[in-house]
Write a protein that holds these residues in place. Structure first.
Motif, PDB file in Angstrom:
ATOM      1  N   ASN A  42      79.882  53.544  51.156  1.00 50.05           N
ATOM      2  CA  ASN A  42      78.669  54.352  51.258  1.00 50.05           C
ATOM      3  C   ASN A  42      79.022  55.767  51.733  1.00 50.05           C
ATOM      4  O   ASN A  42      78.246  56.404  52.429  1.00 50.05           O
ATOM      5  CB  ASN A  42      77.693  53.661  52.218  1.00 50.05           C
ATOM      6  N   LYS A  61      75.432  55.237  55.616  1.00 49.28           N
ATOM      7  CA  LYS A  61      75.775  56.300  54.668  1.00 49.28           C
ATOM      8  C   LYS A  61      76.421  57.446  55.437  1.00 49.28           C
ATOM      9  O   LYS A  61      75.920  57.881  56.471  1.00 49.28           O
ATOM     10  CB  LYS A  61      74.510  56.788  53.967  1.00 49.28           C
ATOM     11  N   ASN A  98      73.059  56.394  59.765  1.00 51.82           N
ATOM     12  CA  ASN A  98      73.811  57.287  58.890  1.00 51.82           C
ATOM     13  C   ASN A  98      74.388  58.475  59.656  1.00 51.82           C
ATOM     14  O   ASN A  98      73.946  58.797  60.754  1.00 51.82           O
ATOM     15  CB  ASN A  98      72.908  57.794  57.769  1.00 51.82           C
TER      16      ASN A  98
END
Length: 167
Positions: A42, A61, A98
């Protein structure tokens, strides 16, 4: 450095670069890998990214902008054990956050970035720092936790960027 040592070092650089290109969700051109480095599936890498030893761990991510540079032994950790679950000290579930890193960011050696952080364009993170909060663009930050202690000369930075004077 002997011929065999140089050959092994070159092989390692090629190996890790190839692994990153295969594993990352996206990888811009001119990736340089100068040390043992890993990414998750990711991970999104911009143009001219330079890893001199980077481990990206977890399922979050990770977006890294253009002309990013890392020192050796850096980590980005995006998944954490859930300490408020069904067991103590933690259970088998994870909390995932993230990470976003802007263009032209430079990490010194042994920097750790925790999930949920945004590091703004042109920021510099001092060696040995732990980033657990957002770092504004053009900041120079350091410590545990990393906090901005100085700001780059924005006019100079933007002039160099306009002239495409990238390292």
């Amino acid at each position: 450095m002997g011929i065999i040592s140089r050959g092994k070092a070159l092989w390692a650089k090629i190996y890790y670069q190839k692994r990153i290109k295969m594993k990352a969700a996206a990888c811009g051109e001119k990736l340089y890998v100068g040390g043992k480095s890993f990414v998750n599936s990711n991970t999104y890498l911009g143009y001219g990214v330079c890893f001199n030893g980077m481990s990206i761990l977890g399922q979050g991510k990770v977006e890294i902008g253009n002309y990013f540079h890392s020192g050796t032994e850096c980590q980005i950790i995006t998944s954490f054990h859930n300490y408020e679950g069904e067991q103590i000290p933690y259970d088998n579930s994870y909390i995932t956050k993230n990470v976003k890193i802007g263009d032209c960011v430079w990490l010194g050696n042994n920097v750790i970035i925790l999930g949920g952080c945004v590091i703004g364009e042109g920021a510099i993170i001092q060696a040995g720092s732990v980033v657990c909060k957002d770092i504004p663009a053009y900041s120079i930050a350091g410590g545990h936790p990393a906090i901005p202690f100085k700001t780059r000369d924005k006019e100079h930075y933007l002039k160099m960027k306009k002239e495409e004077r990238f390292h």
